[in-house]
Design a protein around this motif. Structure first.
Motif, PDB file in Angstrom:
ATOM      1  N   ASN A 171       0.817  -1.222   0.000  1.00  0.00           N
ATOM      2  CA  ASN A 171       0.000   0.000   0.000  1.00  0.00           C
ATOM      3  C   ASN A 171       0.849   1.269   0.000  1.00  0.00           C
ATOM      4  OD1 ASN A 171       0.972  -0.340   2.596  1.00  0.00           O
ATOM      5  ND2 ASN A 171      -0.901   0.366   3.595  1.00  0.00           N
ATOM      6  N   GLN A 172       2.163   1.128   0.168  1.00  0.00           N
ATOM      7  CA  GLN A 172       3.053   2.289   0.141  1.00  0.00           C
ATOM      8  C   GLN A 172       3.753   2.451  -1.207  1.00  0.00           C
ATOM      9  OE1 GLN A 172       5.495   2.870   3.739  1.00  0.00           O
ATOM     10  NE2 GLN A 172       4.387   1.159   4.664  1.00  0.00           N
ATOM     11  N   PHE A 173       3.450   1.552  -2.138  1.00  0.00           N
ATOM     12  CA  PHE A 173       4.101   1.588  -3.444  1.00  0.00           C
ATOM     13  C   PHE A 173       3.097   1.320  -4.558  1.00  0.00           C
ATOM     14  CE2 PHE A 173       7.446   0.530  -0.465  1.00  0.00           C
ATOM     15  CZ  PHE A 173       8.511   1.296  -0.902  1.00  0.00           C
ATOM     16  N   ALA A 174       3.387   1.886  -5.718  1.00  0.00           N
ATOM     17  CA  ALA A 174       2.703   1.510  -6.950  1.00  0.00           C
ATOM     18  C   ALA A 174       3.689   0.668  -7.746  1.00  0.00           C
ATOM     19  CB  ALA A 174       2.279   2.745  -7.733  1.00  0.00           C
ATOM     20  N   ILE A 175       3.385  -0.610  -7.905  1.00  0.00           N
ATOM     21  CA  ILE A 175       4.270  -1.537  -8.600  1.00  0.00           C
ATOM     22  C   ILE A 175       3.605  -1.952  -9.909  1.00  0.00           C
ATOM     23  CG2 ILE A 175       5.456  -3.759  -8.481  1.00  0.00           C
ATOM     24  CD1 ILE A 175       5.394  -3.522  -5.435  1.00  0.00           C
ATOM     25  N   PHE A 176       4.337  -1.805 -11.016  1.00  0.00           N
ATOM     26  CA  PHE A 176       3.771  -2.186 -12.313  1.00  0.00           C
ATOM     27  C   PHE A 176       4.830  -2.877 -13.167  1.00  0.00           C
ATOM     28  CE2 PHE A 176       2.834  -1.515 -16.774  1.00  0.00           C
ATOM     29  CZ  PHE A 176       1.541  -2.015 -16.839  1.00  0.00           C
ATOM     30  N   PRO A 177       4.495  -4.089 -13.630  1.00  0.00           N
ATOM     31  CA  PRO A 177       3.360  -4.915 -13.209  1.00  0.00           C
ATOM     32  C   PRO A 177       3.714  -5.701 -11.946  1.00  0.00           C
ATOM     33  CG  PRO A 177       4.546  -6.012 -14.961  1.00  0.00           C
ATOM     34  CD  PRO A 177       5.250  -4.704 -14.745  1.00  0.00           C
ATOM     35  N   THR A 178       2.713  -6.219 -11.259  1.00  0.00           N
ATOM     36  CA  THR A 178       2.959  -7.034 -10.068  1.00  0.00           C
ATOM     37  C   THR A 178       3.011  -8.520 -10.402  1.00  0.00           C
ATOM     38  OG1 THR A 178       0.588  -7.092  -9.589  1.00  0.00           O
ATOM     39  CG2 THR A 178       1.895  -5.373  -8.517  1.00  0.00           C
ATOM     40  N   ARG A 179       2.398  -8.896 -11.521  1.00  0.00           N
ATOM     41  CA  ARG A 179       2.422 -10.290 -11.978  1.00  0.00           C
ATOM     42  C   ARG A 179       2.749 -10.300 -13.461  1.00  0.00           C
ATOM     43  NH1 ARG A 179      -0.336 -13.930  -8.532  1.00  0.00           N
ATOM     44  NH2 ARG A 179      -1.283 -12.885  -6.731  1.00  0.00           N
ATOM     45  N   ILE A 180       3.745 -11.081 -13.823  1.00  0.00           N
ATOM     46  CA  ILE A 180       4.159 -11.091 -15.223  1.00  0.00           C
ATOM     47  C   ILE A 180       4.556 -12.499 -15.646  1.00  0.00           C
ATOM     48  CG2 ILE A 180       4.990  -8.711 -15.295  1.00  0.00           C
ATOM     49  CD1 ILE A 180       7.801  -9.794 -14.886  1.00  0.00           C
ATOM     50  N   VAL A 181       4.493 -12.721 -16.949  1.00  0.00           N
ATOM     51  CA  VAL A 181       5.048 -13.919 -17.569  1.00  0.00           C
ATOM     52  C   VAL A 181       6.171 -13.451 -18.483  1.00  0.00           C
ATOM     53  CG1 VAL A 181       4.644 -15.852 -19.127  1.00  0.00           C
ATOM     54  CG2 VAL A 181       2.903 -15.229 -17.433  1.00  0.00           C
ATOM     55  N   VAL A 182       7.385 -13.917 -18.218  1.00  0.00           N
ATOM     56  CA  VAL A 182       8.551 -13.514 -18.999  1.00  0.00           C
ATOM     57  C   VAL A 182       8.866 -14.622 -19.999  1.00  0.00           C
ATOM     58  CG1 VAL A 182      10.924 -12.679 -18.927  1.00  0.00           C
ATOM     59  CG2 VAL A 182       9.404 -12.282 -16.975  1.00  0.00           C
ATOM     60  N   GLN A 183       8.912 -14.248 -21.258  1.00  0.00           N
ATOM     61  CA  GLN A 183       9.160 -15.222 -22.311  1.00  0.00           C
ATOM     62  C   GLN A 183      10.617 -15.696 -22.285  1.00  0.00           C
ATOM     63  OE1 GLN A 183       6.666 -16.488 -24.160  1.00  0.00           O
ATOM     64  NE2 GLN A 183       5.355 -15.183 -22.875  1.00  0.00           N
ATOM     65  N   PRO A 184      10.897 -16.841 -22.905  1.00  0.00           N
ATOM     66  CA  PRO A 184      12.274 -17.366 -22.911  1.00  0.00           C
ATOM     67  C   PRO A 184      13.263 -16.373 -23.511  1.00  0.00           C
ATOM     68  CG  PRO A 184      10.719 -19.017 -23.707  1.00  0.00           C
ATOM     69  CD  PRO A 184       9.956 -17.738 -23.592  1.00  0.00           C
ATOM     70  N   ASN A 185      14.441 -16.285 -22.906  1.00  0.00           N
ATOM     71  CA  ASN A 185      15.538 -15.448 -23.401  1.00  0.00           C
ATOM     72  C   ASN A 185      15.099 -14.001 -23.651  1.00  0.00           C
ATOM     73  OD1 ASN A 185      17.517 -17.645 -23.570  1.00  0.00           O
ATOM     74  ND2 ASN A 185      16.188 -18.413 -25.209  1.00  0.00           N
ATOM     75  N   SER A 186      14.351 -13.465 -22.707  1.00  0.00           N
ATOM     76  CA  SER A 186      13.898 -12.079 -22.811  1.00  0.00           C
ATOM     77  C   SER A 186      13.900 -11.448 -21.429  1.00  0.00           C
ATOM     78  CB  SER A 186      12.505 -12.007 -23.439  1.00  0.00           C
ATOM     79  OG  SER A 186      11.550 -12.618 -22.592  1.00  0.00           O
ATOM     80  N   PHE A 187      13.473 -10.178 -21.365  1.00  0.00           N
ATOM     81  CA  PHE A 187      13.463  -9.493 -20.083  1.00  0.00           C
ATOM     82  C   PHE A 187      12.201  -8.656 -19.947  1.00  0.00           C
ATOM     83  CE2 PHE A 187      15.553  -6.561 -22.994  1.00  0.00           C
ATOM     84  CZ  PHE A 187      14.932  -5.356 -22.709  1.00  0.00           C
ATOM     85  N   GLN A 188      11.935  -8.242 -18.718  1.00  0.00           N
ATOM     86  CA  GLN A 188      10.783  -7.391 -18.412  1.00  0.00           C
ATOM     87  C   GLN A 188      11.213  -6.351 -17.387  1.00  0.00           C
ATOM     88  OE1 GLN A 188       7.242  -7.496 -19.363  1.00  0.00           O
ATOM     89  NE2 GLN A 188       7.367  -5.511 -18.325  1.00  0.00           N
ATOM     90  N   ASN A 189      10.913  -5.085 -17.645  1.00  0.00           N
ATOM     91  CA  ASN A 189      11.206  -4.021 -16.691  1.00  0.00           C
ATOM     92  C   ASN A 189      10.049  -3.842 -15.719  1.00  0.00           C
ATOM     93  OD1 ASN A 189      13.748  -3.361 -17.756  1.00  0.00           O
ATOM     94  ND2 ASN A 189      12.824  -2.078 -19.338  1.00  0.00           N
ATOM     95  N   ILE A 190      10.395  -3.552 -14.467  1.00  0.00           N
ATOM     96  CA  ILE A 190       9.413  -3.339 -13.406  1.00  0.00           C
ATOM     97  C   ILE A 190       9.599  -1.925 -12.853  1.00  0.00           C
ATOM     98  CG2 ILE A 190       8.501  -4.188 -11.209  1.00  0.00           C
ATOM     99  CD1 ILE A 190       8.333  -6.251 -13.427  1.00  0.00           C
TER     100      ILE A 190
END
Length: 245
Positions: free
Chosen positions: A81-100
């Motif tokens: 409740n003290q943070f806005a996190i985006f995204p909180t749930r993700i599916v990361v594809q093989p050999n790739s990345f995701q920024n949070i």
């Protein structure tokens, strides 16, 4: 609900949970320690999840508070409740990345730095739905996040020294306090303990209990330092010098 666990020596920790399942996948989570401001453009932290495996993986992100008691046990409670996190749930594809993106939404007028944990945890989902034998290793990264107003600084000092015994060994119970407004990570400490007639200097392996410890603002920690020269019934004072980050 509050959780309590032993505080690890490094600022950061990657905990590996082993579950029975199918195959093993892994990911990395960076950075493992970062500092942001309580308001404005610098109140946002960026993290990156990298999936180097050949399988897609599911990850959840959450925030917790972080406190450390006198004995070094870390206490955590939910802080989403003290943070806005985006995204909180993700599916990361093989050999790739995701920024949070993690943005602080708490008190914008902090008087001192506040410590949190950002936790990235792999969810045990079998995307292939194939039932094969083996062990699946679920990865859980625990990063350090500090929210700090301007001009904070640590102030770490020995505040009490007394004779004690632990596990059959003589020594000193040394209380160290951070009365400053920023955390301090103690490296290469040298401890001088003075009695009425002499001074004992301790360093290197003798101070393994202190070396690498992270004292949060306002933190009071108590350490046992073995020393055969300790004498019961005597009054002692102490001073600490160290490289403090």
């Amino acid at each position: 609900m509050y959780q309590r666990h032993s505080c690890l020596k490094p600022i950061i920790a990657a905990i590996f949970l082993i579950l029975i399942a199918t195959t093993a996948t892994a990911f990395t989570f960076m950075p493992m320690s970062t500092t942001i401001s309580p308001s404005g453009a610098n109140s946002i932290a960026s993290f990156r999840i990298t999936n180097d495996s050949s399988q897609q993986i599911a990850i959840t992100i959450k925030a917790t508070t972080r406190e450390i008691d006198e004995n070094g046990n870390e206490i955590n409670a939910p802080a989403d409740n003290q943070f806005a996190i985006f995204p909180t749930r993700i599916v990361v594809q093989p050999n790739s990345f995701q920024n949070i993106k993690v943005q602080y939404k708490g008190n914008p007028s902090l008087a001192k730095e506040v410590a949190y944990r950002i936790i990235a945890e792999q969810v045990p989902i079998d995307f292939s739905q194939q039932q094969t034998s083996g062990v699946k290793v679920m990865f859980r990264y625990i990063a350090a996040l500090y929210v700090a107003p301007p001009n904070v600084s640590h102030k770490i000092a020995v505040t009490k020294v007394e004779y004690g015994e632990q596990e059959g060994k003589k020594g000193f119970f040394v209380t160290i306090t951070n009365s400053g407004t920023r955390h301090g990570l103690i490296n290469d400490p040298v401890l001088k303990i003075s009695g009425s007639l002499s001074t004992i200097t301790l360093k290197d392996e003798a101070l393994n209990a202190i070396n690498g410890q992270n004292l949060l603002p306002g933190n009071v920690r108590k350490f046992f330092i073995p020393c055969e020269d300790a004498v019961p019934g005597k009054s002692y004072t102490g001073s600490l010098t160290a490289k403090i980050e």
